[in-house]
Design a protein around this motif. Structure first.
Motif, PDB file in Angstrom:
ATOM      1  N   ILE A 156    -128.568 -39.865  21.506  1.00 48.07           N
ATOM      2  CA  ILE A 156    -129.810 -40.585  21.792  1.00 48.07           C
ATOM      3  C   ILE A 156    -129.819 -41.815  20.899  1.00 48.07           C
ATOM      4  CG2 ILE A 156    -132.324 -40.443  21.938  1.00 48.07           C
ATOM      5  CD1 ILE A 156    -132.049 -37.423  21.914  1.00 48.07           C
ATOM      6  N   PRO A 157    -129.364 -42.966  21.394  1.00 46.38           N
ATOM      7  CA  PRO A 157    -129.205 -44.145  20.541  1.00 46.38           C
ATOM      8  C   PRO A 157    -130.488 -44.497  19.787  1.00 46.38           C
ATOM      9  CG  PRO A 157    -128.269 -44.540  22.709  1.00 46.38           C
ATOM     10  CD  PRO A 157    -129.008 -43.233  22.792  1.00 46.38           C
ATOM     11  N   ILE A 158    -130.304 -44.970  18.567  1.00 53.68           N
ATOM     12  CA  ILE A 158    -131.349 -45.502  17.700  1.00 53.68           C
ATOM     13  C   ILE A 158    -132.272 -44.389  17.201  1.00 53.68           C
ATOM     14  CG2 ILE A 158    -133.256 -47.151  17.481  1.00 53.68           C
ATOM     15  CD1 ILE A 158    -131.924 -48.820  19.657  1.00 53.68           C
ATOM     16  N   VAL A 159    -132.977 -43.717  18.099  1.00 51.70           N
ATOM     17  CA  VAL A 159    -133.994 -42.748  17.696  1.00 51.70           C
ATOM     18  C   VAL A 159    -133.366 -41.451  17.189  1.00 51.70           C
ATOM     19  CG1 VAL A 159    -135.939 -41.353  18.487  1.00 51.70           C
ATOM     20  CG2 VAL A 159    -135.696 -43.710  19.267  1.00 51.70           C
ATOM     21  N   VAL A 214    -120.084 -57.705  23.263  1.00 54.41           N
ATOM     22  CA  VAL A 214    -120.753 -57.395  24.528  1.00 54.41           C
ATOM     23  C   VAL A 214    -121.459 -56.050  24.431  1.00 54.41           C
ATOM     24  CG1 VAL A 214    -120.388 -56.971  26.986  1.00 54.41           C
ATOM     25  CG2 VAL A 214    -119.110 -58.778  25.835  1.00 54.41           C
ATOM     26  N   VAL A 215    -120.822 -55.064  23.799  1.00 55.17           N
ATOM     27  CA  VAL A 215    -121.445 -53.751  23.620  1.00 55.17           C
ATOM     28  C   VAL A 215    -122.730 -53.877  22.808  1.00 55.17           C
ATOM     29  CG1 VAL A 215    -121.164 -51.473  22.588  1.00 55.17           C
ATOM     30  CG2 VAL A 215    -119.272 -52.508  23.840  1.00 55.17           C
ATOM     31  N   LEU A 216    -122.658 -54.639  21.697  1.00 57.30           N
ATOM     32  CA  LEU A 216    -123.814 -54.804  20.832  1.00 57.30           C
ATOM     33  C   LEU A 216    -124.957 -55.495  21.565  1.00 57.30           C
ATOM     34  CD1 LEU A 216    -124.553 -54.156  17.908  1.00 57.30           C
ATOM     35  CD2 LEU A 216    -123.827 -56.460  17.294  1.00 57.30           C
ATOM     36  N   LEU A 217    -124.643 -56.559  22.301  1.00 53.75           N
ATOM     37  CA  LEU A 217    -125.678 -57.287  23.034  1.00 53.75           C
ATOM     38  C   LEU A 217    -126.262 -56.448  24.163  1.00 53.75           C
ATOM     39  CD1 LEU A 217    -124.094 -60.868  23.230  1.00 53.75           C
ATOM     40  CD2 LEU A 217    -125.925 -60.062  21.721  1.00 53.75           C
ATOM     41  N   SER A 218    -125.424 -55.632  24.817  1.00 52.32           N
ATOM     42  CA  SER A 218    -125.940 -54.790  25.901  1.00 52.32           C
ATOM     43  C   SER A 218    -126.902 -53.739  25.369  1.00 52.32           C
ATOM     44  CB  SER A 218    -124.778 -54.122  26.648  1.00 52.32           C
ATOM     45  OG  SER A 218    -124.102 -53.197  25.822  1.00 52.32           O
ATOM     46  N   ILE A 219    -126.616 -53.180  24.185  1.00 48.86           N
ATOM     47  CA  ILE A 219    -127.535 -52.210  23.577  1.00 48.86           C
ATOM     48  C   ILE A 219    -128.864 -52.880  23.253  1.00 48.86           C
ATOM     49  CG2 ILE A 219    -127.936 -50.750  21.563  1.00 48.86           C
ATOM     50  CD1 ILE A 219    -124.962 -50.179  21.475  1.00 48.86           C
ATOM     51  N   ALA A 220    -128.792 -54.089  22.674  1.00 49.11           N
ATOM     52  CA  ALA A 220    -130.022 -54.801  22.337  1.00 49.11           C
ATOM     53  C   ALA A 220    -130.845 -55.109  23.580  1.00 49.11           C
ATOM     54  CB  ALA A 220    -129.675 -56.085  21.590  1.00 49.11           C
ATOM     55  N   LEU A 221    -130.179 -55.590  24.639  1.00 48.96           N
ATOM     56  CA  LEU A 221    -130.888 -55.918  25.874  1.00 48.96           C
ATOM     57  C   LEU A 221    -131.466 -54.666  26.526  1.00 48.96           C
ATOM     58  CD1 LEU A 221    -131.696 -58.056  27.919  1.00 48.96           C
ATOM     59  CD2 LEU A 221    -129.490 -57.736  29.055  1.00 48.96           C
ATOM     60  N   GLY A 222    -130.686 -53.577  26.554  1.00 44.52           N
ATOM     61  CA  GLY A 222    -131.180 -52.335  27.126  1.00 44.52           C
ATOM     62  C   GLY A 222    -132.394 -51.808  26.384  1.00 44.52           C
ATOM     63  N   THR A 223    -132.403 -51.954  25.050  1.00 48.61           N
ATOM     64  CA  THR A 223    -133.549 -51.515  24.257  1.00 48.61           C
ATOM     65  C   THR A 223    -134.791 -52.328  24.592  1.00 48.61           C
ATOM     66  OG1 THR A 223    -132.049 -50.891  22.466  1.00 48.61           O
ATOM     67  CG2 THR A 223    -134.384 -51.101  21.923  1.00 48.61           C
ATOM     68  N   LEU A 224    -134.618 -53.638  24.760  1.00 45.02           N
ATOM     69  CA  LEU A 224    -135.749 -54.495  25.100  1.00 45.02           C
ATOM     70  C   LEU A 224    -136.295 -54.175  26.486  1.00 45.02           C
ATOM     71  CD1 LEU A 224    -134.529 -57.969  23.751  1.00 45.02           C
ATOM     72  CD2 LEU A 224    -136.303 -56.499  22.779  1.00 45.02           C
ATOM     73  N   GLY A 227    -136.449 -49.437  26.251  1.00 43.60           N
ATOM     74  CA  GLY A 227    -136.501 -48.601  25.065  1.00 43.60           C
ATOM     75  C   GLY A 227    -135.269 -47.737  24.875  1.00 43.60           C
ATOM     76  N   VAL A 228    -135.495 -46.468  24.510  1.00 41.92           N
ATOM     77  CA  VAL A 228    -134.395 -45.549  24.202  1.00 41.92           C
ATOM     78  C   VAL A 228    -133.533 -45.285  25.428  1.00 41.92           C
ATOM     79  CG1 VAL A 228    -133.842 -43.235  23.392  1.00 41.92           C
ATOM     80  CG2 VAL A 228    -135.757 -44.465  22.389  1.00 41.92           C
ATOM     81  N   VAL A 229    -134.182 -45.110  26.591  1.00 45.44           N
ATOM     82  CA  VAL A 229    -133.421 -44.863  27.820  1.00 45.44           C
ATOM     83  C   VAL A 229    -132.530 -46.050  28.136  1.00 45.44           C
ATOM     84  CG1 VAL A 229    -133.594 -44.396  30.287  1.00 45.44           C
ATOM     85  CG2 VAL A 229    -135.187 -43.319  28.701  1.00 45.44           C
ATOM     86  N   GLY A 230    -133.069 -47.254  28.001  1.00 42.92           N
ATOM     87  CA  GLY A 230    -132.268 -48.451  28.246  1.00 42.92           C
ATOM     88  C   GLY A 230    -131.098 -48.570  27.298  1.00 42.92           C
TER      89      GLY A 230
END
Length: 262
Positions: A156-159, A214-224, A227-230
């Motif tokens: 579960i990324p981040i959280v 690209v991985v890092l930016l995709s995680i940031a964009l998905g979070t925005l 949230g966690v699901v993104g």
């Protein structure tokens, strides 16, 4: 982990109470009611309080879980047995000139999603080993179940890692002392930053064949976006989407595996 779960929750509750007692001695006011409400919600999630509202609700939920599990196993069996026939049936609805590209799209998607799961598991194992070493050196009990929680939290990324790390810090506070809890907090913070800023992009870049940036930016964009699901879905969706784009919209002069382009 199941055998020590009660001890783990009891230690965490004692650690939470110790934090509340310490907050009462602070020079600034802390809303005790709000803090207690947060802990109550955490306890409800951990113990499945929503399910325990009534015997009927619990029985219904148990029936749904059993039914869903049996259905999942049966469907999985038929998918594994008839995968070629199912895939062939789906391809039969498309013009023959697109058949080969569709086959490659399916293969690339399965490979990318498999790589994502393997990459996440690799990151989770590294985090688990790091935290169990820290807890062992500090003499914190229940190190194995806490490490297992860290492993599960990595999916579960981040959280996930933050929640698992906070639980480890609470157990360290009540069993070993405030300095050990502080060391655990610092260790979890360092592990989390290494995981999000270096480890996950590097490992995922190899398993899903995307650049670490690209991985890092995709995680940031998905979070925005969600949230966690993104954040959880960002990497596999980005990798699959880029593979499909490379395959169906090739650049002039580009030769090779379409998944290698980004």
């Amino acid at each position: 982990m199941a055998d020590q779960w009660d001890s783990l929750m009891a230690a965490a509750q004692q650690g939470w109470q110790a934090l509340q007692d310490a907050s009462a001695r602070l020079p600034f006011a802390v809303d005790g009611a709000a803090v207690q409400e947060i802990w109550s919600r955490i306890q409800g999630v951990a113990s499945g309080g929503a399910v325990e509202q009534s015997a009927l609700t619990g029985l219904t939920t148990a029936g749904e879980v059993v039914t869903g599990t049996v259905l999942m196993v049966i469907v999985l069996f038929f998918f594994l047995q008839d995968v070629e026939r199912i895939w062939g049936f789906l391809l039969s609805w498309f013009p023959p000139r697109h058949t080969e590209k569709l086959r490659r799209t399916g293969r690339d998607t399965v490979r990318i999603l498999g790589g994502y799961v393997r990459g996440t598991a690799a990151v989770a194992v590294i985090e688990m080993l790091a935290i169990v070493v820290v807890l062992w050196l500090l003499g914190v009990p229940l190190a194995i179940p806490l490490a297992m929680l860290m492993f599960l939290g990595a999916f579960i990324p981040i959280v996930g890692p933050i929640v698992a790390g906070a639980l480890a810090a609470l157990v360290a506070l009540v069993t070993t002392g405030p300095w050990a809890a502080l060391v655990v907090v610092i260790a979890v913070s360092v592990i989390h930053h290494i995981e999000t800023g270096l480890l996950r992009p590097f490992v995922m870049g190899r398993t899903v064949r995307l650049l670490a940036l690209v991985v890092l930016l995709s995680i940031a964009l998905g979070t925005l976006v969600d949230g966690v699901v993104g954040a959880a879905l960002a990497i596999p969706l980005t990798a699959v989407a880029w593979s499909v784009i490379q395959l169906w919209l090739p650049r002039p002069g580009r030769i090779g595996d379409p998944a290698h382009g980004l």
